[in-house]
Design an enzyme around this catalytic site. Structure first.
Site, PDB file in Angstrom:
ATOM      1  N   GLU A 173       0.825  -1.205   0.000  1.00  0.00           N
ATOM      2  CA  GLU A 173       0.000   0.000   0.000  1.00  0.00           C
ATOM      3  C   GLU A 173       0.863   1.260   0.000  1.00  0.00           C
ATOM      4  OE1 GLU A 173      -3.089   0.256  -0.450  1.00  0.00           O
ATOM      5  OE2 GLU A 173      -3.989  -1.670   0.008  1.00  0.00           O
ATOM      6  N   ASP A 313      -4.676  -9.183  -8.298  1.00  0.00           N
ATOM      7  CA  ASP A 313      -5.009  -8.327  -9.437  1.00  0.00           C
ATOM      8  C   ASP A 313      -3.835  -7.546 -10.018  1.00  0.00           C
ATOM      9  OD1 ASP A 313      -4.903  -6.930  -7.073  1.00  0.00           O
ATOM     10  OD2 ASP A 313      -6.738  -5.786  -7.372  1.00  0.00           O
ATOM     11  N   GLU A 406     -18.846  -4.694  -3.239  1.00  0.00           N
ATOM     12  CA  GLU A 406     -17.512  -5.267  -3.078  1.00  0.00           C
ATOM     13  C   GLU A 406     -17.462  -6.721  -3.522  1.00  0.00           C
ATOM     14  OE1 GLU A 406     -13.406  -4.934  -1.832  1.00  0.00           O
ATOM     15  OE2 GLU A 406     -14.993  -3.592  -2.513  1.00  0.00           O
ATOM     16  N   THR A 510      -1.077   1.091 -10.692  1.00  0.00           N
ATOM     17  CA  THR A 510      -2.329   0.547 -10.180  1.00  0.00           C
ATOM     18  C   THR A 510      -3.040   1.536  -9.264  1.00  0.00           C
ATOM     19  OG1 THR A 510      -3.314  -1.484  -9.261  1.00  0.00           O
ATOM     20  CG2 THR A 510      -1.420  -0.535  -8.082  1.00  0.00           C
TER      21      THR A 510
END
Length: 621
Positions: A173, A313, A406, A510
């Protein structure tokens, strides 16, 4: 249906004309000679008018903007601009310099240490935030054309931001949000077209990025080279730190850390990320599939089921984008193998389920909002038909609930009982932007307008934009995520105004941070590519490499339209047949043709081929 309208339904104009001509044809069967003559003349008149005006209306595969949409695009651009500043101004007023805004209570949260920390463990006591939302907003300010505010933000960060803080953060993150935001903003600050007004910038953002990158490096000191998921910015890896991480966590670092190495001249950052990526690639199954979680100490998989959603992903995304950014053919070979495996084992019509990496057997049949990035990635690859198919289904879900939940259980046709929320995610808007760029189909502008209207209707509050806690009741949650400004607003703005991209070549990380594609960053330009991805357009002097995406032509359209001979543009939509001898029992064993991008089918004799005579959408003129 033309390439103008790649979605399954034809355009309203074409439906209207087709209905009218059908009615005329029925009337021609009447025996009254006069009426027959009048109707025949009417039909020919409509046909003539259609042929005259259709090039302007249904001009397929063109990069020209339809003038009918110009005013509407400007209007929608301004709506998105107001969205961004409503969120940004409220952050500055109520949360800055803390990390993120709580729009319902007009307060703040220092959330950098909470990202990815579902159990909220080991939270710091004295951490006061790192202006996360401001860092994330930098490139968006440039794209919106606000260089004055961009400069003000850069100067504040240069003088006040520090990473010498006792805070345990998630490496993935912090990499995509903070390191990526700083690296991208540094590049934009030194770009001559975005030159800071006062010319007082002295690479301070790059120095901050390098300091942060150095603090990442202890996480890679593992027996496998796979990094820990968590690291303390001040003290490094903590005692008894968990060794569990995700595929995305150790496979989605190469863009930001690679860019940092190219900018600083220090290869250590790219080396650490590349070593981790190569180790992860070596852990794939014989089916070229990956799991979701693994142990960085042992290199063993902990969760063998995976898909294209959470935990995996961005790993697929970065394989291909790293190939674009750094020119390494190694990345393309990885991506190509992984992409074919995804299409073979995860895809079910327009949907993608999860499967066991060891057997390829389906495990969970569910839609997750993070999967909505996949059509955008497919656009970059050139698989437009598949991208459109999945995107259309996501839009149906969006229309049903007003936003994208979600998690939705496909096998039970119901929402996940505990994951009914929508945290202002950008992935669906991102794919909408890419598909519009590739097709110039105005239907995607309609989709974008629907997204904007839904966000303003359901999530806008006086203090900013709030996440949705429950999509069935539209109950709100007191959180405005930083990616709402970094990505959601950015992609919506670019959908309606892409002037930032004119004569520029960027890829987006991303987290939506733009990085320029520079020849200087390519160690070598590959001389050979997998032929299903590139076309060599032969010129008088030398072959010029061009993709179906870059030429904005249908995969089945001959290149002579562009004055380049009678060659076919092949895209990476190609999926080989299951068997080398092309034998089959069902259509599922047949792939997608590399030239036309049409789905091959199994004949009665048991061979895969293009047996149907109906034309492909791109073949009509």
């Amino acid at each position: 249906m033309d390439c103008y309208s790649l979605r399954s339904s034809v355009s309203p104009f074409f439906r209207c004309w087709k209905t009218r001509s059908t009615a005329t044809a029925s009337a021609l069967e009447l025996n009254t000679e006069t009426k027959t003559m009048l109707l025949r003349n009417s039909a020919w008149t409509w046909m003539f008018l259609f042929l005259v005006i259709s090039p302007a209306i249904l001009n397929p595969c063109t990069s020209q903007v339809d003038h009918r949409w110009a005013a509407r695009k400007r209007q929608m651009r301004e709506k998105v601009r107001k969205m961004f500043y409503h969120a940004y101004d409220n952050y500055l007023a109520h949360a800055f310099p803390h990390d993120e805004l709580k729009p319902l209570t007009k307060s703040f949260t220092d959330s950098l240490s909470e990202l990815g920390n579902l159990k909220l463990e080991h939270l710091p006591q004295d951490y006061k935030g790192s202006a996360l939302t401001l860092v994330e907003s930098l490139s968006s300010l440039v794209i919106l054309g606000n260089n004055t505010e961009f400069e003000r933000a850069v100067l504040w960060l240069s003088e006040n931001l520090t990473f010498n803080v006792d805070a345990r953060i998630n490496l993935f993150e912090c990499n995509i949000r903070v390191l990526g935001g700083l690296v991208s903003a540094h590049i934009l600050a030194t770009d001559s077209t975005n030159r800071l007004v006062n010319s007082s910038y002295r690479n301070e953002l790059l120095f901050l990025a390098e300091d942060l990158g150095k603090r990442f490096l202890p996480a890679f000191n593992t027996p496998t080279g796979l990094p820990y998921a968590w690291i303390n910015l001040k003290y490094g890896v903590m005692v008894n730190e968990t060794t569990e991480t995700s595929t995305s966590g150790c496979g989605s670092l190469i863009l930001e850390m690679g860019a940092l190495s190219r900018l600083t001249g220090d290869p250590i950052y790219e080396y650490a990320a590349l070593r981790s990526l190569r180790k992860l690639w070596s852990m794939r199954s014989s089916l070229n599939l990956f799991g979701t979680t693994l142990d960085v100490a042992t290199g063993e998989w902990l969760e063998h089921s995976s898909g294209i959603g959470a935990g995996v992903d961005s790993f697929y995304e970065y394989l291909f984008k790293a190939h674009i950014l750094f020119g390494k053919e190694e990345f393309w070979r990885m991506f190509h193998s992984a992409y074919l495996a995804v299409q073979k084992y995860f895809r079910h019509g327009p949907w993608y389920h999860e499967a066991d990496m060891r057997t390829g057997k389906a495990t969970y049949w569910q839609l997750t909002s993070l999967q909505a990035f996949w059509p955008g990635l497919q656009v970059l690859v050139g698989d437009i038909a598949a991208a459109n198919s999945s995107h259309r289904e996501f839009f149906h879900v969006w229309e049903r609930f007003g936003v994208l939940p979600e998690r939705y259980l496909l096998d039970h046709q119901m929402l996940h009982p505990t994951e009914k929320y929508y945290p202002l995610r950008p992935e669906f808007a991102e794919s909408t932007f890419y598909l519009y760029q590739a097709t110039k189909d105005s239907w995607y502008l309609d989709v974008g307008e629907s997204i904007v209207n839904s966000l303003n209707l359901h999530t806008k509050v006086e203090g900013g934009y709030a996440s949705v806690r429950d999509v069935t009741t539209m109950q709100l949650e007191d959180h405005q995520h930083s990616f709402f400004l970094a990505e959601t607003c950015k992609y919506l703005y670019l959908l309606f105004d892409d002037s930032f991209l004119v004569n520029r070549n960027f890829i987006f990380t991303t987290e939506g941070h733009p990085l320029p594609v520079l020849s200087d960053w390519h160690e070598r330009l590959p001389e050979t590519y997998i032929p299903t991805n590139w076309t060599f357009a032969q010129g008088e002097k030398k072959a010029r490499r061009a993709s179906a995406m870059s030429l904005q032509v249908c995969p089945a359209r001959a290149l002579n339209t562009w004055g380049q001979g009678d060659q076919q543009a092949e895209s990476a939509c190609h999926i080989p047949d299951a068997r080398i001898d092309h034998r089959c029992l069902t259509d599922e064993e047949c792939g997608v043709d590399s030239t036309t991008c049409r789905r091959r089918s199994c004949s009665m004799a048991g061979y895969c081929g293009l047996w149907f005579t109906s034309s492909h959408p791109c073949e009509r003129k």
